[in-house]
Write an enzyme that holds these catalytic residues in place. Sequence first.
Site, short mmCIF file in Angstrom:
data_model
loop_
_atom_site.label_atom_id
_atom_site.label_comp_id
_atom_site.label_asym_id
_atom_site.label_seq_id
_atom_site.Cartn_x
_atom_site.Cartn_y
_atom_site.Cartn_z
N LYS A 13 24.54 49.25 39.69
CA LYS A 13 25.28 49.41 41.03
C LYS A 13 26.41 50.43 40.78
CE LYS A 13 25.82 45.27 42.42
NZ LYS A 13 25.35 44.41 41.44
N ARG A 160 32.58 42.48 28.13
CA ARG A 160 33.42 41.59 29.19
C ARG A 160 32.94 40.05 28.93
NH1 ARG A 160 31.60 44.11 34.95
NH2 ARG A 160 31.29 42.08 35.35
P1 AMP Z 1 30.81 42.27 39.25
O1 AMP Z 1 31.73 43.43 38.44
O2 AMP Z 1 30.52 42.85 40.32
O3 AMP Z 1 29.62 41.70 38.22
O4 AMP Z 1 31.81 41.14 39.41
C1 AMP Z 1 32.02 40.15 38.26
C2 AMP Z 1 32.53 38.99 38.95
O5 AMP Z 1 33.52 38.98 40.13
C3 AMP Z 1 31.46 38.21 39.50
O6 AMP Z 1 30.61 37.40 38.79
C4 AMP Z 1 32.13 37.06 40.56
O7 AMP Z 1 32.83 36.09 39.79
C5 AMP Z 1 33.56 38.07 40.99
N1 AMP Z 1 32.89 38.89 42.27
C6 AMP Z 1 32.79 40.08 42.47
N2 AMP Z 1 32.68 40.39 43.93
C7 AMP Z 1 32.58 39.34 44.34
C8 AMP Z 1 32.13 38.81 45.68
N3 AMP Z 1 31.77 39.65 46.67
N4 AMP Z 1 32.29 37.47 46.16
C9 AMP Z 1 32.82 36.39 45.16
N5 AMP Z 1 32.82 36.86 43.86
C10 AMP Z 1 32.86 38.12 43.42
#
Ligand code: AMP
Length: 227
Positions: A13, A160
Amino acid sequence: MRIVFLGPPGAGKGTQAETLSREKKLSHISSGNLLREAVENGTETGRKAQQHINKGQLVPDKIVVDIIRERIVKNDCKNGFILDGFPRTLSQAIVLDEMLKNLGNKLDMVFYFAISKESIVLRLSGRRICATCGANYHIKYVPSLEDGICDKCGGKLYQRTDDKLETVLERIKVYHEQTEDLINYYKKNGILKEIESESNVESITENILKVIDNASKSASFVNLGVV
Ligand code: AMP
């Protein structure tokens, strides 16, 4: 144009959002990036979010919703935006609809990135990120020229914390439990577009652009009274 990118972690994404935001002059809003920024800046929001992120669990709705509410009213969002990683729960989706309604807007499209669990694990466990410029690499699929060093700026590459295998598995579980329901929510709203996300980055971008261009064409026909 207001777009949501929905799909499991590691589906691509973020990469697609970067390209599309350049092509279509849309702001790329990644909830994960906004939360990581808050963590790095040591804000109270960051401190509250960090424990959830590190465990691979979702940050409480209220924290994320507040961040997005502030972000989507900024000037650079006037031409539209791509929300990457938000919403992730049904209640976030409902609040987003309300927020947009209050601004006199609505979502135009939701792209669902379909990909197998095996591919997610392979992609995320090999992902590396530049600590300086944020560029993304993969130890097997997109390796840097020099091991551990960014080709673009010479910064150090890191993994990460939440890309470690056991956290990745937790993130996939959380996705199935809390985010997958959104597919049906947006299907019912008639704005869901499924994108096969196993193939290479370029062909996925092409497919997304095709869907957007076709939708714009049909919208112009409707406006001209042709259909
Ligand atoms: P991502 O970079 O989108 O994979 O997000 C990394 C982490 O941020 C996720 O595993 C969640 O812990 C937190 N996170 C990101 N977006 C959301 C969301 N919309 N709702 C809740 N937690 C989120």
